[in-house]
Design a protein around this motif. Structure first.
Motif, short mmCIF file in Angstrom:
data_model
loop_
_atom_site.label_atom_id
_atom_site.label_comp_id
_atom_site.label_asym_id
_atom_site.label_seq_id
_atom_site.Cartn_x
_atom_site.Cartn_y
_atom_site.Cartn_z
N ALA A 156 13.23 3.87 -9.71
CA ALA A 156 14.49 3.60 -10.41
C ALA A 156 14.26 3.05 -11.81
O ALA A 156 14.91 3.46 -12.78
N VAL A 216 18.02 -1.75 -13.12
CA VAL A 216 19.03 -1.14 -12.25
C VAL A 216 18.76 -1.36 -10.76
O VAL A 216 19.72 -1.31 -9.96
N TYR A 217 17.53 -1.58 -10.34
CA TYR A 217 17.22 -1.67 -8.92
C TYR A 217 18.00 -2.80 -8.27
O TYR A 217 17.96 -3.95 -8.72
N ARG A 218 18.74 -2.45 -7.22
CA ARG A 218 19.59 -3.38 -6.46
C ARG A 218 20.61 -4.11 -7.35
O ARG A 218 21.01 -5.23 -7.05
N ARG A 271 17.65 4.38 -1.31
CA ARG A 271 18.76 4.14 -2.22
C ARG A 271 18.27 4.29 -3.66
O ARG A 271 17.26 3.73 -4.06
N TYR A 288 19.19 3.98 -7.75
CA TYR A 288 20.03 3.21 -8.67
C TYR A 288 19.84 3.76 -10.08
O TYR A 288 18.72 4.07 -10.49
N VAL A 346 26.27 -0.21 -12.77
CA VAL A 346 25.14 0.54 -12.22
C VAL A 346 25.60 1.27 -10.96
O VAL A 346 26.32 0.71 -10.13
N GLN A 347 25.17 2.53 -10.82
CA GLN A 347 25.56 3.36 -9.69
C GLN A 347 24.46 3.36 -8.62
O GLN A 347 23.30 3.05 -8.89
N VAL A 348 24.86 3.75 -7.40
CA VAL A 348 23.91 3.85 -6.30
C VAL A 348 24.25 5.06 -5.46
O VAL A 348 25.43 5.43 -5.31
N HIS A 358 23.55 -2.43 -8.21
CA HIS A 358 24.72 -1.56 -8.16
C HIS A 358 26.00 -2.39 -8.27
O HIS A 358 26.16 -3.42 -7.64
#
Length: 272
Positions: free
Chosen positions: A173, A238-240, A262, A264, A253-255, A242
């Motif tokens: 990510a 972005v990681y975790r 998952r 991101y 941030v999208q997931v 969202h």
């Protein structure tokens, strides 16, 4: 699951901790009793990592089962110490103990793989893996050949250990965000210069991860607290994260799920 930097760090620690001395080996749990007996009394030459795989080479004749292959998986972990080892508890797969009154020791719990293999087995294992950004003998062009011929999403290719070894969900990510690449972009649509940037960035980030023992991908000016070491909540773009605002543009941030993990990303900074 531990990513490549964790396994390389373990290899360095095990080499420094137990390398070059005769080791006692046992399997208190019993699941690796025969393997432990085969390496009991041998000297470990060195430990090496390739991606998420760890190989301990023992001083035994070529052609014999002289490599201990370990893949930690989701739950595996090493514990290192000195002095008299503690009484075995729980699912202790393997224990290695050095000589002396204050011996160095290592315990392995919960790995996905813990097996002995010979030279041919090691070669077959490594043949299935792509280049590892943390290895000096890495051949990054091998990864590029797989990527630019594939119609799979680049985010999926980064998680394919036969394409690139050692990259997990966090590095996947973060490196795509730092490169400004849309995660669903087919590999065949990725420019070679962009892929080279991804590779070079992975080398830098993963080497830093080996030194620190954890992953930090953010630049200081993009953190909520710019002074001092990065706090846990400031380590990633972005990681975790969202639903939280992108550190660069403010867009949430999208997931989504991709290849069982998952994913991101920022839909603006990583627009297709």
């Amino acid at each position: 699951m531990p990513e490549g930097h964790t396994v390389h760090r373990s290899a360095r620690q095990l080499s420094a901790h137990l390398g070059g001395v005769e080791l006692r080996a046992d399997s208190p749990q019993g699941r690796f009793a025969a393997g432990a007996a085969a390496i009991d009394g041998l000297v470990m030459d060195r430990a090496e990592a390739w991606g998420k795989h760890l190989l301990l080479r023992f001083d035994a004749p070529p052609g014999s089962d002289r490599f201990l292959h370990v893949h930690l998986g989701l739950y595996g972990k090493w514990l290192l110490g000195t002095g008299e080892p503690p009484e075995p508890r729980g699912a202790l797969r393997l224990r290695l103990v050095g000589p002396g009154d204050e011996p160095a020791w290592a315990e392995l719990r919960g790995p996905t793989a813990c097996e002995l293999m010979d030279d041919a087995g090691r070669a077959a294992l490594l043949a299935r893996l792509g280049p590892d950004p943390l290895r000096k003998d890495a051949e990054p062009e091998r990864a590029w050949e797989r990527v630019h011929r594939s119609r799979q999403a680049v985010a999926a290719l980064l998680m394919d250990q036969s394409v690139l070894a050692g990259v997990g969900n966090v590095y996947r990510a973060e490196v795509l965000f730092r490169a400004g690449l849309a995660p669903m972009l087919p590999g065949s649509a990725v420019a070679e210069a962009d892929w080279q940037h991804v590779w070079d960035d992975l080398v830098v980030l993963m080497r830093a991860g080996v030194r620190a023992g954890h992953i930090v991908t953010t630049e200081r000016q993009h953190r909520d607290r710019v002074s001092g070491q990065a706090r846990r909540e400031d380590r990633f773009y972005v990681y975790r994260r969202h639903g939280l605002p992108c550190r660069l543009c403010g867009t949430p941030v999208q997931v989504a799920d991709l290849v069982g993990r998952r994913l991101y990303w920022c839909p603006v900074c990583q627009a297709a």
